[in-house]
Scaffold this motif. Structure first.
Motif, PDB file in Angstrom:
ATOM      1  N   SER A  32      -8.902   4.303   3.341  1.00 30.69           N
ATOM      2  CA  SER A  32     -10.188   3.892   2.797  1.00 30.69           C
ATOM      3  C   SER A  32     -11.263   4.892   3.190  1.00 30.69           C
ATOM      4  O   SER A  32     -11.180   5.530   4.246  1.00 30.69           O
ATOM      5  CB  SER A  32     -10.561   2.498   3.309  1.00 30.69           C
ATOM      6  OG  SER A  32      -9.615   1.538   2.858  1.00 30.69           O
ATOM      7  N   GLY A  50      -9.898   8.522  -1.874  1.00 27.12           N
ATOM      8  CA  GLY A  50     -11.249   9.032  -2.066  1.00 27.12           C
ATOM      9  C   GLY A  50     -11.360  10.537  -1.918  1.00 27.12           C
ATOM     10  O   GLY A  50     -11.924  11.223  -2.787  1.00 27.12           O
ATOM     11  N   ASP A  92       0.796  -1.211   0.000  1.00 24.09           N
ATOM     12  CA  ASP A  92       0.000   0.000   0.000  1.00 24.09           C
ATOM     13  C   ASP A  92       0.829   1.261   0.000  1.00 24.09           C
ATOM     14  O   ASP A  92       0.356   2.322  -0.355  1.00 24.09           O
ATOM     15  CB  ASP A  92      -0.989   0.020   1.178  1.00 24.09           C
ATOM     16  CG  ASP A  92      -0.292   0.004   2.544  1.00 24.09           C
ATOM     17  OD1 ASP A  92       0.949  -0.048   2.576  1.00 24.09           O
ATOM     18  OD2 ASP A  92      -1.000   0.023   3.559  1.00 24.09           O
ATOM     19  N   GLN A 132      -0.836   3.777  -2.807  1.00 26.34           N
ATOM     20  CA  GLN A 132      -1.543   4.923  -2.270  1.00 26.34           C
ATOM     21  C   GLN A 132      -0.759   6.222  -2.397  1.00 26.34           C
ATOM     22  O   GLN A 132      -1.097   7.208  -1.766  1.00 26.34           O
ATOM     23  CB  GLN A 132      -1.921   4.656  -0.805  1.00 26.34           C
ATOM     24  CG  GLN A 132      -2.915   3.523  -0.697  1.00 26.34           C
ATOM     25  CD  GLN A 132      -3.497   3.380   0.689  1.00 26.34           C
ATOM     26  OE1 GLN A 132      -3.177   4.123   1.593  1.00 26.34           O
ATOM     27  NE2 GLN A 132      -4.362   2.421   0.863  1.00 26.34           N
ATOM     28  N   SER A 152      -6.868   5.140  -7.731  1.00 28.32           N
ATOM     29  CA  SER A 152      -6.813   3.827  -7.090  1.00 28.32           C
ATOM     30  C   SER A 152      -7.314   3.962  -5.662  1.00 28.32           C
ATOM     31  O   SER A 152      -7.683   5.059  -5.216  1.00 28.32           O
ATOM     32  CB  SER A 152      -5.365   3.296  -7.105  1.00 28.32           C
ATOM     33  OG  SER A 152      -4.489   4.203  -6.449  1.00 28.32           O
ATOM     34  N   GLY A 153      -7.337   2.863  -4.932  1.00 28.33           N
ATOM     35  CA  GLY A 153      -7.871   2.870  -3.587  1.00 28.33           C
ATOM     36  C   GLY A 153      -7.087   3.764  -2.639  1.00 28.33           C
ATOM     37  O   GLY A 153      -5.907   4.032  -2.845  1.00 28.33           O
ATOM     38  N   GLY A 154      -7.764   4.229  -1.603  1.00 29.58           N
ATOM     39  CA  GLY A 154      -7.120   5.037  -0.588  1.00 29.58           C
ATOM     40  C   GLY A 154      -7.061   6.514  -0.912  1.00 29.58           C
ATOM     41  O   GLY A 154      -6.475   7.280  -0.163  1.00 29.58           O
TER      42      GLY A 154
END
Length: 344
Positions: A180, A235, A5, A9, A231-233
């Motif tokens: 998240s 938002g 991550d 991230q 990508s994730g993380g």
């Protein structure tokens, strides 16, 4: 580094975050020291972070000062253009105490611009101001927080009072807090939106009337390649950067008749303090960071195989702000080494 991550991230741009330095145990990047999720780096964590291909020996060698052979593409050293596209023009920049903003302030001044810039870190602001002046340029540092309306108004009014008008606004200040979506506190979410999106709105609100009075000008807003693909993380960050695209497009329609062009710069992953801090690596040795960035670039920037530089993003901002592209407004310039076009 896609397996960890720490890599996935990272923010995909490097605009100035103007925040206080975090420790290596802090994961988010926040301008006002908002609560962050701890990230601890043990030796084992460092060795396995990002699936470092060369294993423990590489990192151990880096810490010991052994040179690393990255294998990435060479990073170009950009020289001053020698042009004077901003001679006699007044340039306003938010978030210019480091990163892309700092590089842009120096380049605008090199091309003859009278540069007024803001940021919260006073010592760094004074350093940038003095660097520009020592090189023969004109610069004015004004301490200001883009989240605070009176600060932004005072910043703009001070610059206009000093230099007699305004021709270019580079709305660049931004931060990131990465986790998240459900893990964000409301304070963290609001802080990212207030800095990145509301800050750009306030800069427009108080800057545009002076551009109109001048008979036209240019606005450049730092969005992100995350507005194209994320990508994730991310938002909060991605939401703010998408919002900036909408703001830029609408503002371009609002002020086209006033001879004001409004465009967005979308940087890819850039080797700046913001990116290094978001990865939680600002306190690691430079050689370790270089190796991590090397591996990240090979996995995520497959064509160019390196991170972008602040100077490269600054050069793009100058193009958008100059008179070189008079028919370009409401547009997005993606400078990401081809990352968002990669389908593999």
């Amino acid at each position: 580094m896609a397996s960890d991550d720490t890599a996935t991230q990272w923010p995909d741009d490097g605009e100035q975050d103007d925040g206080k330095p975090d420790s290596v145990e802090q994961r988010g990047v926040a301008e006002d020291g908002a609560k962050r999720v701890p990230r601890r780096y043990s030796r084992r964590r460092l060795i396995t972070t990002g699936a470092v291909a060369a294993g423990a020996g590489v990192l151990a060698g880096a810490v010991g000062g052994v040179a690393l052979v990255g294998g990435t593409a060479p990073t170009p050293l950009l020289q001053p253009s020698g042009r004077r596209r901003f001679a006699g023009k007044v340039v306003l920049i938010t978030g210019a105490t480091s990163g892309i903003g700092r590089a842009a302030a120096i380049r605008f001044a090199e091309e003859g611009g009278k540069v007024a810039f803001c940021g919260r870190r006073r010592e760094l602001g004074r350093e940038v101001e003095q660097e520009i002046r020592n090189a023969g340029g004109e610069a004015l540092y004004v301490p200001a927080d883009v989240r605070v309306e009176p600060d932004v108004q005072r910043f703009v009014d001070t610059a206009v009072s000093r230099y007699g008008g305004l021709d270019v606004c580079f709305n660049n200040a931004g931060i990131t807090v990465q986790k998240s979506v459900h893990e964000y506190t409301v304070e963290e979410w609001d802080n990212v939106q207030s800095t990145n999106l509301r800050g750009a709105f306030l800069s427009l609100k108080y800057g545009v009337p002076h551009l109109v009075a001048r008979g036209g000008g240019a606005v450049v807003v730092t969005s992100s390649a995350n507005a194209v693909a994320t990508s994730g993380g991310k938002g909060a960050y991605a939401a703010s950067k998408h919002g900036l695209i909408g703001l830029v497009q609408s503002a371009a329609h609002d002020y086209g008749a006033d001879n004001i062009r409004v465009n967005a710069l979308l940087p890819g992953t850039t080797d700046t303090e913001l990116v290094r801090r978001a990865a939680g690596t600002e306190n690691l040795p430079d050689a370790v960071w270089a190796r991590m960035a090397d591996i990240y670039a090979k996995n995520t920037i497959p064509d160019v195989k390196r991170l972008g530089t602040a100077d490269e993003m600054a050069a793009a901002a100058l193009i958008l702000a100059s008179d070189d592209l008079p028919f370009m407004t409401g547009a997005q310039l993606v400078v990401d080494g081809g990352t968002t076009s990669f389908a593999g």
